[in-house]
Design an enzyme around this catalytic site. Structure first.
Site, PDB file in Angstrom:
ATOM      1  N   PRO A   2       0.764  -1.209   0.030  1.00  0.00           N
ATOM      2  CA  PRO A   2       0.000  -0.146  -0.149  1.00  0.00           C
ATOM      3  C   PRO A   2       0.626   1.460  -0.089  1.00  0.00           C
ATOM      4  CG  PRO A   2      -0.041  -1.015   2.163  1.00  0.00           C
ATOM      5  CD  PRO A   2       1.162  -1.513   1.284  1.00  0.00           C
ATOM      6  N   GLU A   3       0.521   1.977  -0.876  1.00  0.00           N
ATOM      7  CA  GLU A   3       1.054   3.397  -1.111  1.00  0.00           C
ATOM      8  C   GLU A   3      -0.064   3.973  -1.372  1.00  0.00           C
ATOM      9  OE1 GLU A   3       4.795   4.060  -3.322  1.00  0.00           O
ATOM     10  OE2 GLU A   3       5.292   2.021  -3.406  1.00  0.00           O
ATOM     11  N   LYS A  58      -1.041   7.730   3.756  1.00  0.00           N
ATOM     12  CA  LYS A  58      -1.167   6.152   3.659  1.00  0.00           C
ATOM     13  C   LYS A  58      -2.326   5.924   4.796  1.00  0.00           C
ATOM     14  CE  LYS A  58       3.282   5.586   1.877  1.00  0.00           C
ATOM     15  NZ  LYS A  58       4.634   5.257   2.098  1.00  0.00           N
ATOM     16  N   HIS A 105      -5.341 -15.127   7.916  1.00  0.00           N
ATOM     17  CA  HIS A 105      -4.688 -13.699   8.344  1.00  0.00           C
ATOM     18  C   HIS A 105      -5.994 -12.803   8.307  1.00  0.00           C
ATOM     19  CE1 HIS A 105      -0.803 -15.103   8.219  1.00  0.00           C
ATOM     20  NE2 HIS A 105      -0.864 -15.699   6.921  1.00  0.00           N
ATOM     21  N   ARG A 123       1.527  -9.892   7.183  1.00  0.00           N
ATOM     22  CA  ARG A 123       2.832  -9.789   8.026  1.00  0.00           C
ATOM     23  C   ARG A 123       2.530  -8.944   9.456  1.00  0.00           C
ATOM     24  NH1 ARG A 123       7.145  -7.636   4.146  1.00  0.00           N
ATOM     25  NH2 ARG A 123       8.660  -7.739   6.065  1.00  0.00           N
ATOM     26  N   ARG A 277      16.540   0.105   1.338  1.00  0.00           N
ATOM     27  CA  ARG A 277      15.430   0.134   0.499  1.00  0.00           C
ATOM     28  C   ARG A 277      15.894  -0.236  -0.942  1.00  0.00           C
ATOM     29  NH1 ARG A 277      10.753   1.784   2.813  1.00  0.00           N
ATOM     30  NH2 ARG A 277      10.018   0.253   1.432  1.00  0.00           N
TER      31      ARG A 277
END
Length: 288
Positions: A2-3, A58, A105, A123, A277
């Site tokens: 997600p951006e 976000k 999840h 996660r 990154r």
DNA sequence: CGGGACTCCTGAGGGC
DNA sequence: TGCCCTCAGGAGTCCC
């Protein structure tokens, strides 16, 4: 996933299902997200009516009719799914099976009269947090954020005025949410490529023309991604299960060793690591 | 101040 | 088949 574009897509999809709806039930399967869900979370939200959902950077912000809030951040792997209830007011988890491959999840179910919203996060880097109206004013997650890239606030004069605070590479500056918020690794890489700016260039060394070009591409790429339903990497889909298509237009992200797609450029895409990154750029048209 | 290392966590994919 | 390693769209903290 997600951006900004993916969060915006999530907001738009959710809107029509939950605005002006009462939360009739809440089921929490796992309290251990990025921040442990407060034990009063359920009590605070049960029976409350959602006025509207907005997005800031976000973050998704749920505004309640009683003037309180809760916010949701998707972290790296969070997604929200919404489904019409089969039976009014009752939840039947079996009908998520077709769209959610890994049911274990599914951490939170927000149940409305006609639909159910599921927060799924492999996660568990995402989180959900309740705020009273007073607490919300001092919300530390939101108070440090910079300008929204799609707003008119992001313009040449803002950039020029504020860039002096950032004595670092343009890539790390664009990743810094206190300057421009909502950009993440993919869109920063792509915007810099389109602008022919090397990610390692010092932000303060950018020429006026480059800044203008960069701002233009940042806005352009975000709008385009939103119009295409966002980027479906690692199976991201919107809240109704539809996949986005923007990943098919990536020009540098994940394109290591490929030939540069720019017309007449003979360069290749290189991958390096900056601040932990992955950074992708063309060695030729984005030379330092 | 910047930036690197490390943290939270699970799963996919590569190499052997 | 399995094991070990690296890597992943975010972001906070600590340390040099």
């Amino acid at each position: 996933m997600p951006e900004l574009p993916e969060v915006e897509i999530t907001k738009k999809t959710l809107k029509k299902y939950v605005e002006h709806q009462y939360i009739t039930d809440i089921k929490i399967n796992n309290y251990n997200l990025r921040y442990k869900i407060n034990k009063n979370f359920k009590k605070n939200l049960l029976g409350k009516k959602i006025n509207k959902i907005t997005r800031r950077s976000k973050y998704l912000i749920f505004h309640l009719y009683d003037k309180n809030f809760f916010i949701l951040h998707l972290g790296m792997s969070g997604r929200v799914l919404v489904k019409q209830n089969k039976i009014r007011g009752l939840i039947d988890t079996s009908f998520y099976a077709s769209t959610l491959p890994i049911d274990k999840h599914n951490h939170i179910y927000l149940i409305f009269k006609k639909s159910t919203v599921v927060y799924n996060d492999t996660r568990r880097f995402g989180f959900i947090k309740y705020y009273t109206a007073t607490e919300f004013k001092n919300c530390s997650h939101l108070s440090k954020l910079g300008v929204e890239p799609l707003s008119d606030e992001l313009n040449f004069s803002f950039f020029k005025r504020n860039i002096i605070r950032f004595n670092k590479s343009i890539k790390n500056t664009l990743m810094d949410q206190s300057f421009i918020c909502g950009l993440g690794n993919i869109y920063v890489n792509e915007a810099l490529f389109l602008s022919k700016i090397n990610p390692n260039r010092s932000s303060q060394a950018l020429h006026e023309k480059e800044i203008k070009v960069l701002i233009n591409y940042i806005k352009k790429i975000l709008k385009k991604s939103i119009s295409m339903g966002g980027s479906s990497i690692k199976d991201f889909h919107n809240s109704e299960g539809k996949f986005g298509n923007f990943q098919n237009t990536f020009k540098v992200y994940g394109q290591e060793n490929k030939k540069c797609v720019r017309l007449n450029c003979t360069g290749f895409i290189k991958k390096s690591i900056t601040s932990g990154r992955a950074t992708f750029f063309c060695t030729k048209c984005q030379s330092e």
